[in-house]
Scaffold this motif. Structure first.
Motif, PDB file in Angstrom:
ATOM      1  N   GLN A  16      42.963  37.771  49.513  1.00  0.00           N
ATOM      2  CA  GLN A  16      42.429  38.835  48.672  1.00  0.00           C
ATOM      3  C   GLN A  16      43.497  39.865  48.338  1.00  0.00           C
ATOM      4  O   GLN A  16      43.560  40.350  47.220  1.00  0.00           O
ATOM      5  CB  GLN A  16      41.257  39.530  49.360  1.00  0.00           C
ATOM      6  N   SER A  17      44.342  40.232  49.278  1.00  0.00           N
ATOM      7  CA  SER A  17      45.322  41.271  49.024  1.00  0.00           C
ATOM      8  C   SER A  17      46.456  40.786  48.129  1.00  0.00           C
ATOM      9  O   SER A  17      47.130  41.596  47.514  1.00  0.00           O
ATOM     10  CB  SER A  17      45.870  41.817  50.344  1.00  0.00           C
ATOM     11  N   GLU A  18      46.677  39.473  48.033  1.00  0.00           N
ATOM     12  CA  GLU A  18      47.744  38.939  47.194  1.00  0.00           C
ATOM     13  C   GLU A  18      47.283  38.648  45.765  1.00  0.00           C
ATOM     14  O   GLU A  18      48.095  38.430  44.884  1.00  0.00           O
ATOM     15  CB  GLU A  18      48.290  37.651  47.825  1.00  0.00           C
ATOM     16  N   GLN A  19      45.986  38.641  45.528  1.00  0.00           N
ATOM     17  CA  GLN A  19      45.460  38.338  44.203  1.00  0.00           C
ATOM     18  C   GLN A  19      45.582  39.552  43.287  1.00  0.00           C
ATOM     19  O   GLN A  19      45.811  40.669  43.731  1.00  0.00           O
ATOM     20  CB  GLN A  19      43.990  37.944  44.301  1.00  0.00           C
ATOM     21  N   SER A  20      45.396  39.305  41.997  1.00  0.00           N
ATOM     22  CA  SER A  20      45.348  40.393  41.027  1.00  0.00           C
ATOM     23  C   SER A  20      44.174  41.299  41.373  1.00  0.00           C
ATOM     24  O   SER A  20      43.189  40.849  41.941  1.00  0.00           O
ATOM     25  CB  SER A  20      45.160  39.841  39.617  1.00  0.00           C
ATOM     26  N   PRO A  21      44.273  42.583  40.995  1.00  0.00           N
ATOM     27  CA  PRO A  21      43.161  43.493  41.295  1.00  0.00           C
ATOM     28  C   PRO A  21      41.861  43.037  40.621  1.00  0.00           C
ATOM     29  O   PRO A  21      41.876  42.459  39.536  1.00  0.00           O
ATOM     30  CB  PRO A  21      43.618  44.824  40.698  1.00  0.00           C
ATOM     31  N   ILE A  22      40.763  43.320  41.275  1.00  0.00           N
ATOM     32  CA  ILE A  22      39.447  43.060  40.716  1.00  0.00           C
ATOM     33  C   ILE A  22      39.167  44.195  39.740  1.00  0.00           C
ATOM     34  O   ILE A  22      39.237  45.367  40.111  1.00  0.00           O
ATOM     35  CB  ILE A  22      38.386  43.022  41.826  1.00  0.00           C
ATOM     36  N   GLN A  23      38.905  43.868  38.497  1.00  0.00           N
ATOM     37  CA  GLN A  23      38.695  44.893  37.489  1.00  0.00           C
ATOM     38  C   GLN A  23      37.237  45.340  37.496  1.00  0.00           C
ATOM     39  O   GLN A  23      36.329  44.518  37.525  1.00  0.00           O
ATOM     40  CB  GLN A  23      39.097  44.378  36.116  1.00  0.00           C
ATOM     41  N   VAL A  24      37.058  46.676  37.483  1.00  0.00           N
ATOM     42  CA  VAL A  24      35.721  47.256  37.446  1.00  0.00           C
ATOM     43  C   VAL A  24      35.655  48.270  36.307  1.00  0.00           C
ATOM     44  O   VAL A  24      36.666  48.864  35.934  1.00  0.00           O
ATOM     45  CB  VAL A  24      35.338  47.927  38.783  1.00  0.00           C
ATOM     46  N   ALA A  25      34.468  48.434  35.760  1.00  0.00           N
ATOM     47  CA  ALA A  25      34.249  49.383  34.670  1.00  0.00           C
ATOM     48  C   ALA A  25      33.490  50.596  35.212  1.00  0.00           C
ATOM     49  O   ALA A  25      32.884  50.530  36.284  1.00  0.00           O
ATOM     50  CB  ALA A  25      33.451  48.723  33.560  1.00  0.00           C
ATOM     51  N   ARG A  26      33.505  51.682  34.461  1.00  0.00           N
ATOM     52  CA  ARG A  26      32.794  52.891  34.885  1.00  0.00           C
ATOM     53  C   ARG A  26      31.304  52.626  35.082  1.00  0.00           C
ATOM     54  O   ARG A  26      30.672  53.243  35.932  1.00  0.00           O
ATOM     55  CB  ARG A  26      33.015  54.019  33.889  1.00  0.00           C
ATOM     56  N   TYR A  49      38.939  47.493  54.850  1.00  0.00           N
ATOM     57  CA  TYR A  49      38.483  46.406  55.716  1.00  0.00           C
ATOM     58  C   TYR A  49      39.102  45.061  55.357  1.00  0.00           C
ATOM     59  O   TYR A  49      39.609  44.357  56.218  1.00  0.00           O
ATOM     60  CB  TYR A  49      36.959  46.265  55.664  1.00  0.00           C
ATOM     61  N   CYS A  50      39.033  44.686  54.078  1.00  0.00           N
ATOM     62  CA  CYS A  50      39.450  43.324  53.711  1.00  0.00           C
ATOM     63  C   CYS A  50      40.706  43.282  52.848  1.00  0.00           C
ATOM     64  O   CYS A  50      41.234  42.214  52.579  1.00  0.00           O
ATOM     65  CB  CYS A  50      38.319  42.599  52.997  1.00  0.00           C
ATOM     66  N   GLY A  51      41.170  44.434  52.364  1.00  0.00           N
ATOM     67  CA  GLY A  51      42.380  44.457  51.558  1.00  0.00           C
ATOM     68  C   GLY A  51      42.168  44.119  50.095  1.00  0.00           C
ATOM     69  O   GLY A  51      43.134  44.021  49.345  1.00  0.00           O
ATOM     70  N   ALA A  52      40.914  43.951  49.676  1.00  0.00           N
ATOM     71  CA  ALA A  52      40.653  43.671  48.247  1.00  0.00           C
ATOM     72  C   ALA A  52      41.133  44.843  47.413  1.00  0.00           C
ATOM     73  O   ALA A  52      40.927  46.006  47.764  1.00  0.00           O
ATOM     74  CB  ALA A  52      39.165  43.434  48.023  1.00  0.00           C
ATOM     75  N   ARG A  53      41.808  44.536  46.312  1.00  0.00           N
ATOM     76  CA  ARG A  53      42.336  45.578  45.419  1.00  0.00           C
ATOM     77  C   ARG A  53      41.444  45.670  44.193  1.00  0.00           C
ATOM     78  O   ARG A  53      41.046  44.650  43.636  1.00  0.00           O
ATOM     79  CB  ARG A  53      43.766  45.258  45.000  1.00  0.00           C
ATOM     80  N   TYR A  54      41.155  46.895  43.791  1.00  0.00           N
ATOM     81  CA  TYR A  54      40.307  47.155  42.627  1.00  0.00           C
ATOM     82  C   TYR A  54      41.052  48.021  41.626  1.00  0.00           C
ATOM     83  O   TYR A  54      41.862  48.868  42.017  1.00  0.00           O
ATOM     84  CB  TYR A  54      39.026  47.883  43.057  1.00  0.00           C
ATOM     85  N   GLN A  55      40.755  47.825  40.351  1.00  0.00           N
ATOM     86  CA  GLN A  55      41.363  48.609  39.279  1.00  0.00           C
ATOM     87  C   GLN A  55      40.272  49.005  38.279  1.00  0.00           C
ATOM     88  O   GLN A  55      39.514  48.154  37.823  1.00  0.00           O
ATOM     89  CB  GLN A  55      42.452  47.817  38.571  1.00  0.00           C
TER      90      GLN A  55
END
Length: 65
Positions: A9-19, A56-62
């Motif tokens: 999860q930490s090596e993948q591209s960020p998970i994109q989220v919208a407002r 906790y899991c290192g998931a990256r969000y943008q």
């Protein structure tokens, strides 16, 4: 020993989220393993670069909008 799921999860591209998806929580309700750790709310809109990492899991969000 490093947990392979966390490393992946930490090596993948960020998970994109919208407002419209705010407030941002991890794990996301639609995650395949939605109960992999306690739900934590991430203040992505307060970050200068509008990215954040789950402690906790290192998931990256943008935030994309």
């Amino acid at each position: 020993m490093t947990n392979p799921a966390i490393a992946t999860q930490s090596e993948q591209s960020p998970i994109q989220v919208a407002r419209k998806d705010l407030p941002l929580s991890c794990p996301r309700p639609d995650a395949p393993v939605w109960n992999m750790h306690p739900r934590v709310y991430l203040p992505i809109e307060d970050e200068v670069d509008q990215t954040c990492v789950c402690p906790y899991c290192g998931a990256r969000y943008q935030l994309v909008d």
